[in-house]
Design a protein around this motif. Sequence first.
Motif, mmCIF file in Angstrom:
data_model
loop_
_atom_site.group_PDB
_atom_site.id
_atom_site.type_symbol
_atom_site.label_atom_id
_atom_site.label_comp_id
_atom_site.label_asym_id
_atom_site.label_seq_id
_atom_site.Cartn_x
_atom_site.Cartn_y
_atom_site.Cartn_z
ATOM 1 N N ALA A 32 1.607 23.834 28.526
ATOM 2 C CA ALA A 32 1.622 23.383 27.127
ATOM 3 C C ALA A 32 1.605 21.852 27.067
ATOM 4 C CB ALA A 32 2.862 23.903 26.409
ATOM 5 N N PRO A 33 1.029 21.307 25.994
ATOM 6 C CA PRO A 33 0.187 21.996 25.031
ATOM 7 C C PRO A 33 -1.184 22.314 25.634
ATOM 8 C CG PRO A 33 1.155 20.014 24.040
ATOM 9 C CD PRO A 33 1.387 19.944 25.530
ATOM 10 N N TRP A 56 3.632 18.616 13.168
ATOM 11 C CA TRP A 56 2.989 17.585 13.977
ATOM 12 C C TRP A 56 2.195 16.604 13.130
ATOM 13 C CZ3 TRP A 56 4.953 16.924 18.539
ATOM 14 C CH2 TRP A 56 5.573 18.009 19.175
ATOM 15 N N GLY A 64 6.214 27.022 20.172
ATOM 16 C CA GLY A 64 6.331 25.622 19.872
ATOM 17 C C GLY A 64 7.038 25.260 18.566
ATOM 18 N N ASN A 65 7.211 23.956 18.487
ATOM 19 C CA ASN A 65 7.883 23.409 17.322
ATOM 20 C C ASN A 65 7.248 23.870 16.026
ATOM 21 O OD1 ASN A 65 9.400 22.011 19.131
ATOM 22 N ND2 ASN A 65 8.665 19.974 18.588
ATOM 23 N N TRP A 68 0.459 14.535 21.171
ATOM 24 C CA TRP A 68 1.126 14.833 22.442
ATOM 25 C C TRP A 68 0.085 14.843 23.554
ATOM 26 C CZ3 TRP A 68 6.305 16.971 23.257
ATOM 27 C CH2 TRP A 68 6.541 17.362 24.576
ATOM 28 N N GLU A 79 6.448 27.088 28.526
ATOM 29 C CA GLU A 79 5.834 25.750 28.458
ATOM 30 C C GLU A 79 6.184 25.009 29.735
ATOM 31 O OE1 GLU A 79 6.876 23.581 24.868
ATOM 32 O OE2 GLU A 79 6.897 25.430 23.693
ATOM 33 N N GLU A 111 0.036 26.331 19.670
ATOM 34 C CA GLU A 111 0.585 25.952 18.364
ATOM 35 C C GLU A 111 -0.352 24.886 17.813
ATOM 36 O OE1 GLU A 111 4.123 23.526 18.177
ATOM 37 O OE2 GLU A 111 3.882 22.942 20.255
ATOM 38 N N TYR A 123 9.108 20.116 31.257
ATOM 39 C CA TYR A 123 8.198 18.968 31.239
ATOM 40 C C TYR A 123 8.829 17.912 32.134
ATOM 41 C CZ TYR A 123 6.168 21.072 27.028
ATOM 42 O OH TYR A 123 5.557 21.921 26.133
ATOM 43 N N ASN A 161 12.055 29.189 18.976
ATOM 44 C CA ASN A 161 11.520 28.261 19.970
ATOM 45 C C ASN A 161 12.610 27.275 20.358
ATOM 46 O OD1 ASN A 161 9.347 26.808 21.452
ATOM 47 N ND2 ASN A 161 9.902 25.176 20.024
ATOM 48 N N GLU A 162 12.836 27.174 21.640
ATOM 49 C CA GLU A 162 13.801 26.203 22.185
ATOM 50 C C GLU A 162 15.133 26.229 21.441
ATOM 51 O OE1 GLU A 162 11.715 22.432 22.613
ATOM 52 O OE2 GLU A 162 10.737 23.184 24.415
#
Length: 625
Positions: free
Chosen positions: A475-476, A256, A225-226, A486, A423, A23, A397, A344-345
Amino acid sequence: LNLTVAPNGGNVTSPLQYGLMFEDINFSGDGGIYAELVRNRAFQGSPVYPSNLTAWKPVNGAVLSLQNLSIPLSDVLPTSMRVAASNATVGAVGFANSGWWGIDVRVQKYSGSFWVKGDYNGSFRAALVSDITNETFGSAVISARTSSSKWSEYNYTLIPDAAAPNSNNSLIITFDAAAVSGSSLDFHLISLFPPTYKDRPNGMRVDLMEALAGLNPSFLRLPGGNNIEGDHPPYLWYWNQTIGPLKDRPGRPGTWTYENTDGLGLVEFLWWCEDLEIEPVLAVWSGLYLDDTVVSNTSLQTYVQYALDELEFLMGSTDTPYGALRASLGYPDPFSIKYVEVGNEDNLNKGNGSYSSYRFPDFYNAIHGAYPDITIIASTVAVDPFSENASGDYHQYTRPDHMVGQFDFFDNMDRRHPILIGEYAIVQSNEAGQAGVSWDEARSSFPFWIGTVAEAIFLIGAERNADNILGASYAPTFQNLNKWQWAPDLISYTADPSQDVLSTSWHMLQLMSEVRITETLPTSGGAFGPAYWVAGVNDDRGSHILKTAVYNSTGDVPMTVSFNSINAGTTANLTVLTAPGAYSYNDIGSDIVKGNSTILTASSAGAFTFYLPNLSISVLEVAGT
Ligand code: AHR
């Protein structure tokens, strides 16, 4: 440990297994793998990040300003840069762009272009120039006759005579002040590309694609991703605004902290997959923004149709409206999409349960109805309420001890639903009293060795269950070391490819992904911890394999491994990765991962004996078996 590897009884591994996630975060698309050297080339802006003159500087007294002209370059790129020369200015006047924190200059062909509007009969000069010494490394002269009534595009190529000693360089474009004295010219979409990976136009940075190719990946999860979600309405990732000529791509505020140009758009992502010969895992927007705004049940159909249109654009015959659109842009041949992730998520408590109650079912039913062969992935592992056939996406994570504790996580998963590990990363060090990640604390700058070993153990746990794990992607992936949001990241870089940092985790993944198990084999003769392993065969390479990682042992772990049907005298290759300290890491100019390969010979009992040090990752491969 005295391991015996059984001749059969394991499970067949998913073909994807190891892959990539991308992403645009950390200036990883713009300013990263997308090879465009000019930053802010089209003054794209939005109410979130208004158009600005970042990275542009006047040359020889020119005055730069942003203008919204009555004749814009295109409807979606309304803002251009006016370059005004005063009556007093003599000689060449113009502007400079400092690139994405510098421009790498070497003796190679650079391909540039720009649009200009205004009355001028003369020439432009484009040059790559040192910011420090003003030395010109290469230049091109472009003859032009431009008009104030329309935009004209000019292309140029530039081959420097010498490489610059560093990346403190700018692209400078100038014109004859006398010919426009007291007046101005307007510029737009000012671009410069170095050679790209596999010579794709509008393509990718060679060094970073080679770093990815070095991981032997099988898939690319894209475009988030976001970043696919959008911070808030209406800024979701609109696939149809990322295709076609660059002048027709508006860009959008990414999630981002910066505006995305979308020069790296849907088709470029698919080329990326083609060039690495990997499967796209295409995420479609699922009706949820990052601020938790959810599309209502009654309005969702628009977005379901939007996803279907995207799939038709990519895969439809040229007789369909979107297939025809694809052909009209120059790509008559359809792409192939076998995996689609919805959102995503979208874990179930986000969006008030709307994902399980209507969003995922609506997307699932529509996509499955139109494309029954596509594997549809929910962006959560809580897929139970949806469909027996859906897959899930697990993200992790955390800290090393906690991840090692998840070694058997996949042994205990709901086996009705294969999952993607879309991720994962170790992001913080072990800390007393802290089991998982603390999001309010700083994360590590780079992957570090004990974390990399923990990731290997997590992946070995996944490999043991690889019939039910679609694949795993760190990720990332990327980080521009000049500006990022990040850390840690798999690969870090600056404008200068000689400064690329392939992290400790990159080295681990290279080994794990290069030597693939296609069918696991059960083992007996030892308990997990401090060594963790998976055994199997690779049918394509015709080999038996044992992958082991050692975490928190008090000394070297003695290993004796026997494989069925391996005779005395058979040789095996043992590769062991180690590093000088638990928290050592790779940085610009340093690579602390040590790889050591040795040839072992099987004993009369067909066994291999060796020792594995603490905090090591190893692969034993017996070829020709
Ligand atoms: O990888 C960074 C972010 O972590 C991703 O955008 C998001 O999916 C996750 O929360």
